[in-house]
Design a protein around this motif. Structure first.
Motif, PDB file in Angstrom:
ATOM      1  N   ILE A 111       0.842  -1.203   0.000  1.00 32.70           N
ATOM      2  CA  ILE A 111       0.000   0.000   0.000  1.00 32.70           C
ATOM      3  C   ILE A 111       0.876   1.252   0.000  1.00 32.70           C
ATOM      4  O   ILE A 111       0.652   2.178  -0.784  1.00 32.70           O
ATOM      5  N   LEU A 114       2.501   1.550  -3.463  1.00 30.65           N
ATOM      6  CA  LEU A 114       1.513   1.933  -4.475  1.00 30.65           C
ATOM      7  C   LEU A 114       1.157   3.411  -4.362  1.00 30.65           C
ATOM      8  O   LEU A 114       1.157   4.141  -5.357  1.00 30.65           O
ATOM      9  N   SER A 115       0.897   3.871  -3.117  1.00 31.69           N
ATOM     10  CA  SER A 115       0.453   5.255  -2.963  1.00 31.69           C
ATOM     11  C   SER A 115       1.559   6.226  -3.367  1.00 31.69           C
ATOM     12  O   SER A 115       1.288   7.245  -4.009  1.00 31.69           O
TER      13      SER A 115
ATOM     14  N   VAL B  33      -4.443   7.457  -4.065  1.00 32.78           N
ATOM     15  CA  VAL B  33      -4.922   6.077  -4.164  1.00 32.78           C
ATOM     16  C   VAL B  33      -6.444   6.073  -4.266  1.00 32.78           C
ATOM     17  O   VAL B  33      -7.031   5.413  -5.134  1.00 32.78           O
ATOM     18  N   SER B 275      -5.756   0.213  -7.089  1.00 37.18           N
ATOM     19  CA  SER B 275      -5.972   1.237  -6.060  1.00 37.18           C
ATOM     20  C   SER B 275      -7.193   0.920  -5.225  1.00 37.18           C
ATOM     21  O   SER B 275      -7.180   1.048  -3.995  1.00 37.18           O
TER      22      SER B 275
END
Lengths: 266, 304
Positions: A111, A114-115, B33, B275
């Motif tokens: 996470i 990804l962010s 995200v 996401s």
């Protein structure tokens, strides 16, 4: 306190479980055979192979530079954060601040990675060395903050107050009385950040660009293709480097502790 | 003391740099995200079309909110693959955390019972493998578990099995890898709690007639619950999102959510779905965090 037999057995088995795989890996890195599991006598050939593997060396150099830069930034930012959390009392947004500092410690790396990638894409930052450094700094400064904060909590505030009574400004008191005392914690935090950065695969995979591969990414792609004796050699070199780092760190900590004890004999 | 109050001001200034940094590189990215989780997939670079564009200003933002797309979330809930991934992640995390607790507790307990002088050494011995790259540690297990690896050689030599056992690419291998990698995360908080408990408590229990077993279950164990909570949390949450260990050690039957997310992102290049998966994963993980926080607060209240 005497250890019961059950305690002794569980401790021994636990440590054996932790160390046996690593010991086996190190021993087999000196294996002359091309087959990882067949013993062909002692040899350094896989180390030679590694030092001729230019892409692997480039990745190692990249990892080292990223780790040095991000660990230093993380040590500065993390120490500042720890000072704020332990000395600033209550301030507006403090809950959010400490929440943001603790969240990355447990957040799954996919996470976080990804962010950050989505952020870099959104601001169209070119991915490479600096994006990995920023990502690693963000993650590791939280660990530094925790380590330094626990040292600051244990510290006797009267030392700072005495320094101020003797005419120091608060900043001076902090720099001249507190920093020398928390120095081992900052160093430990730096080394933790360094090791974490060197180790990271997931966040680096998300934030790196083509042409700037870190060592874990390279090792990972090799390992997926199967076991190669050269990897044993690289891993052993990393383990050796980490061990030296830890021994130096614990010696430094012991030294600073005896110094502190000598300075303030009770 | 006046010194304390003077000191708070520079300390607050110290917060500025890390605060801004974390806002920029931790909180704001989550906004992205969420935003991309609400976007549509596109075959482009970057592979999504924004539902709203911040550069277009406030009016565009307002217009976009009217037409926010929940398609990705609908897709995730409509497809068994994703739900199975979440379920598998939670199961794997629960099972391995339980094993970690069973193995870690005796180790931490024994460490806390060591003579004082030996405890730092024991702690160091537990920490050192944690400093060694997790990739290396997983790789070490691949060496041991592969078809002609040392484990099979040993089992064959001892005539326990007659032909090599398949270890690699099984759930057993994955659990070994997970337990091995996360053991320090379980042992250290448990040890920290257990080492702080005064021995006089269990001695008092013994004086009052409790057997060692009773003294443990009635006195030591309940007092170590905060350490158990911290250890369980430190292991459970990252394992749910784990990607590398199942990828290298487990079979390819059903992926964990971290693997699915990775696949959607890097292989399928479906950034919006990846996401949305991340947003949901975060939601799933918030629950154990909130439970832990509440338990901790209740304990603090109970103490005062």
């Amino acid at each position: 306190m005497k250890l019961s037999r059950f305690n002794l057995v569980s401790l021994t088995l636990g440590l054996a479980f932790l160390y046996l795989p690593i010991v086996i890996l190190v021993v087999y890195s000196f294996n002359d055979s091309r087959l990882v599991t067949v013993w062909g006598g002692w040899s350094l050939r896989w180390y030679r192979e590694f030092f001729q593997d230019q892409p692997m060396l480039d990745a190692a150099w990249m990892s080292l530079r990223v780790a040095l830069t991000s660990a230093t930034a993380a040590a500065v930012l993390g120490t500042l954060a720890a000072v704020a959390l332990s000395r600033a009392g209550h301030f507006r947004g403090r809950t959010l601040f400490s929440g943001m500092l603790y969240a990355p410690l447990v957040m799954p790396e996919v996470i976080t990675g990804l962010s950050l990638l989505l952020l870099f894409v959104a601001i169209s930052a070119e991915r490479g060395f600096w994006t990995v450094v920023v990502a690693h700094t963000t993650l590791t400064m939280c660990f530094v903050a925790v380590v330094v904060q626990s040292r600051l909590h244990a510290l006797d505030r009267s030392i700072e107050e005495a320094a101020m009574d003797l005419g120091c400004s608060p900043v001076e008191a902090f720099l001249r009385a507190t920093v020398p005392l928390i120095w081992p914690a900052i160093a430990a935090g730096w080394m933790l950040a360094f090791a974490l950065s060197l180790d990271d695969l997931v966040i680096a995979s998300f934030t790196t660009g083509p042409g700037s591969t870190t060592l874990p990414i390279r090792i990972y792609s090799e390992v997926r293709l199967g076991v190669k004796p050269e990897i044993n050699a690289i891993c052993t070199l990393i383990i050796a480097a980490v061990t030296v780092l830890i021994v130096v760190a614990s010696l430094a900590a012991k030294l600073s502790k005896t110094q502190a004890d000598n300075a303030a004999p009770m | 003391m006046s010194g304390r109050r003077i000191f708070t001001k520079p300390a607050r200034l110290a917060a500025v740099a890390p605060y801004v940094w974390m806002l920029l590189f931790f909180l704001v990215p989550f906004g992205f995200v969420v935003k991309i989780g609400l976007s549509h997939t596109a075959i482009a670079q970057p592979p999504y079309t924004p539902v709203f564009d911040l550069a277009a200003g406030w009016a565009a933002l307002k217009a976009a909110f009217g037409a926010l797309s929940l398609d990705n979330f609908r897709l995730i809930f409509g497809d068994d693959l994703y739900l199975l991934s979440y379920l598998r992640s939670l199961t794997v995390a629960a099972v391995s955390t339980a094993i970690l607790l069973l193995i870690g507790y005796p180790i931490a307990f024994a460490m806390a019972r060591l003579p004082r002088g030996w405890q730092p050494l024991a702690m160091m011995l537990v920490i050192v493998p944690f400093w060694t790259s997790f990739l290396i540690r997983i790789y070490a297990w691949i060496n041991i578990l592969q078809h002609d690896g040392l484990l099979n050689q040993l089992l064959l030599a001892l005539h326990i099995v007659s032909k090599p056992v398949v270890w690699l690419s099984t759930d057993t291998a994955m659990y070994i890898g997970l337990v091995y990698s996360y053991l320090p995360f379980m042992v250290l908080p448990l040890y920290a709690t257990l080492a702080k408990l005064p021995h006089s408590l269990s001695e008092a229990a013994a004086d009052l007639g409790a057997s060692p077993r009773q003294a443990f279950w009635l006195v030591t164990f309940p007092l170590s619950l905060p350490g158990i909570g911290a250890g369980v949390l430190l292991c459970f949450i990252p394992i749910v999102g784990e990607f590398v260990i199942p990828d290298l050690l487990a079979g390819s039957t059903s992926p964990m959510i971290g693997q699915t997310l990775w696949l959607e992102f890097f292989t399928n290049r479906d950034w919006p779905v990846a996401s949305a998966l991340a947003v949901l994963l975060l939601g799933v993980l918030l629950l154990p965090l909130l439970i832990y926080e509440r338990a901790q607060r209740r304990q603090l209240e109970g103490r005062s």
